[in-house]
Design a protein around this motif. Structure first.
Motif, PDB file in Angstrom:
ATOM      1  N   ALA A 199       0.831  -1.206   0.000  1.00 26.50           N
ATOM      2  CA  ALA A 199       0.000   0.000   0.000  1.00 26.50           C
ATOM      3  C   ALA A 199       0.866   1.257   0.000  1.00 26.50           C
ATOM      4  O   ALA A 199       1.657   1.469   0.927  1.00 26.50           O
ATOM      5  N   ILE A 210      -7.752   1.561   1.973  1.00 14.92           N
ATOM      6  CA  ILE A 210      -7.164   0.451   2.723  1.00 14.92           C
ATOM      7  C   ILE A 210      -8.021   0.046   3.918  1.00 14.92           C
ATOM      8  O   ILE A 210      -8.125  -1.140   4.244  1.00 14.92           O
ATOM      9  N   ALA A 231      -4.591  -2.991  -2.566  1.00 14.69           N
ATOM     10  CA  ALA A 231      -5.172  -2.262  -1.439  1.00 14.69           C
ATOM     11  C   ALA A 231      -6.655  -1.961  -1.600  1.00 14.69           C
ATOM     12  O   ALA A 231      -7.298  -1.564  -0.635  1.00 14.69           O
TER      13      ALA A 231
END
Length: 470
Positions: free
Chosen positions: A75, A82, A168
């Motif tokens: 990420a 997320i 993500a």
């Protein structure tokens, strides 16, 4: 007529004829290539060797795993999505044998904060902060997560059976993890389909991903799996045996199983496993209700971000891939790699085709004004025109059918209208990819050219399976 006596309109006629031959011949070659895949798909279906089995979700979702599983989620600047991804993943996959590793960077505190909030109270999530200043590359971030897995194994005296790779923004399928677990008995790398979600505000740009993935993961990847050739991992919804990752790490000199210098480490992963003799499998399964077991995600919704994402794919697969992976393997493997790497040439042919449309319009206008006379069609050009017209109709109907299978007939109809959008994006991405590749040859540093995410698929969509709403 001597060249010196040719008027500008005469030159347009000559150029039009030559471009027509160029585009027509290469379109015909592409038609034969796609037709071969269509025939193989039809043969496999008729023989019952290509099929999409059904499962009872109630018997699969939430089932305990035969070994430990690690999910790695790199990420960089993913604070918008997320949190939703982790919350959904924790609900969809409640298995105690699972641990999620999220890779962040110290200079990206907003993503760290969002991931930490979502992971609060959950022992199955570990936030890993990369020691490097971001962004590096996605592969480099995944290598840092792999090292964290190694540390946990040594510290806790545990062994992971598999590692699952996700992005993500992915919305995972509750049935996917148990299917991966079962599939490890017969394969070292497993891939499930990717299902782009429709976006009401981007029916055309985001929508063209639905068309391309529906056909690619409904036909092309299925055929490759049936033929036993290596197929590229999608980089999401992909599980790989822990032992195979250790072998890849050793081959890279202990720097990690993923090549940090690659723009498309996901594409290379599947091919490398197959090249080293590892068994790969493309898992295409439906629940009893008819929904595909797949990774659901939003793709870029703007033209510029779609071009940027696809230019990375073209550069990494078609240009870098030629250098990095070569043409090793069987003739079938060579054919599939040629298909993978045809992007820049296909974009050039498409560009010529659209240029031909403009020239045709200009010549028709000149003819109506009496400034030119149509040269007419020769037997060769007439044959090419008819063959390519039939091919265009066939391809459009085939794509509409696969899109309709996953997204309904309304989207299937739109897929035909989205063909020009897909072509324009391909042309623009190929141009940008060539520029990127030339820059890399001059020593330009490879960095994570991340995809912008507009929203999260779990917002406003009915999750698949019961565990997703638990």
């Amino acid at each position: 007529m001597e060249a010196a006596a040719l008027t500008p309109v005469d030159w347009m006629v000559v150029i039009h004829h030559e471009l027509f031959l160029f585009a027509g011949l290469f379109f015909l070659l592409g038609t034969l290539d796609e037709l071969a895949i269509d025939i193989l798909y039809a043969v496999g279906r008729l023989r019952g060797q290509i099929r999409t089995p059904r499962i009872a979700r109630d018997c699969v979702e939430g089932r305990a795993l035969g070994g430990r599983a690690a999910v790695i989620v790199p990420a960089w600047q993913e604070h918008d999505v997320i949190g939703a991804t982790l919350r959904h993943m924790l609900r969809a996959w409640p298995q105690s044998e699972l641990r999620i590793y999220v890779g962040c960077y110290a200079n990206d505190p907003t993503t760290i904060a969002a991931a930490t909030r979502a992971a609060r109270g959950h022992e199955r999530v570990r936030i890993v902060v990369h020691s490097a200043i971001g962004p590096t590359t996605k592969a480099d971030c995944m290598n840092s997560l792999y090292r964290a897995i190694q540390q946990d194994e040594r510290r806790e005296g545990i062994d992971y059976a598999m590692v699952v790779i996700h992005d993500a923004e992915d919305m995972v399928d509750p049935a996917a993890l148990p299917l991966f677990d079962a599939g490890l008995a017969s394969a070292e790398l497993l891939q499930i389909p990717v299902l782009p979600m429709p976006q009401a505000g981007s029916r055309w740009v985001a929508g063209h991903y639905m068309d391309e993935f529906a056909e690619a993961h409904g036909k092309a990847m299925v055929v490759r799996d049936w033929l036993g050739t290596g197929f590229p991992s999608a980089g999401v919804g992909c599980a790989i045996a822990r032992g195979r990752l250790a072998k890849l790490d050793a081959q890279n000199g202990g720097t990690g199983p993923f090549d940090a210098g690659s723009l498309t480490e996901d594409y290379e992963l599947g091919l490398k496993v197959a090249q080293d003799g590892g068994r790969t499998a493309f898992l295409r399964v439906r629940g009893e209700e008819g929904h595909l077991v797949a990774t659901r995600a939003f793709f870029p919704h703007r033209l510029d971000t779609a071009v940027r994402q696809k230019s990375r794919w073209v550069c990494g697969i078609a240009l870098q891939g030629w250098d990095r992976l070569g043409w090793t393997g069987s003739p079938l493997d060579g054919w599939m790699r040629l298909r993978d790497r045809r992007g820049p040439l296909a974009a050039l042919v498409l560009f010529v085709a659209y240029l031909l449309l403009l020239l045709t319009g200009a010549l028709m206008l000149a003819e109506s004004l009496g400034a030119a006379r149509s040269p007419g069609l020769t037997p060769v050009t007439e044959m090419l025109l008819l063959a390519n017209a039939a091919s265009l109709l066939w391809r459009a109907l085939f794509r509409a059918g696969f899109t309709a299978m996953e997204h309904g007939w309304a989207e299937g109809g739109r897929s035909i209208l989205r063909l020009p959008v897909s072509n324009i994006i391909a042309i623009m991405a190929a141009r940008r990819a060539v520029v990127q590749y030339l820059a890399s040859l001059r020593g330009s540093m490879v960095q994570w050219d991340k995809t912008e995410h507009h929203g999260h698929p779990s917002v406003g969509h009915q999750p698949v399976g019961q565990q997703a709403t638990a």
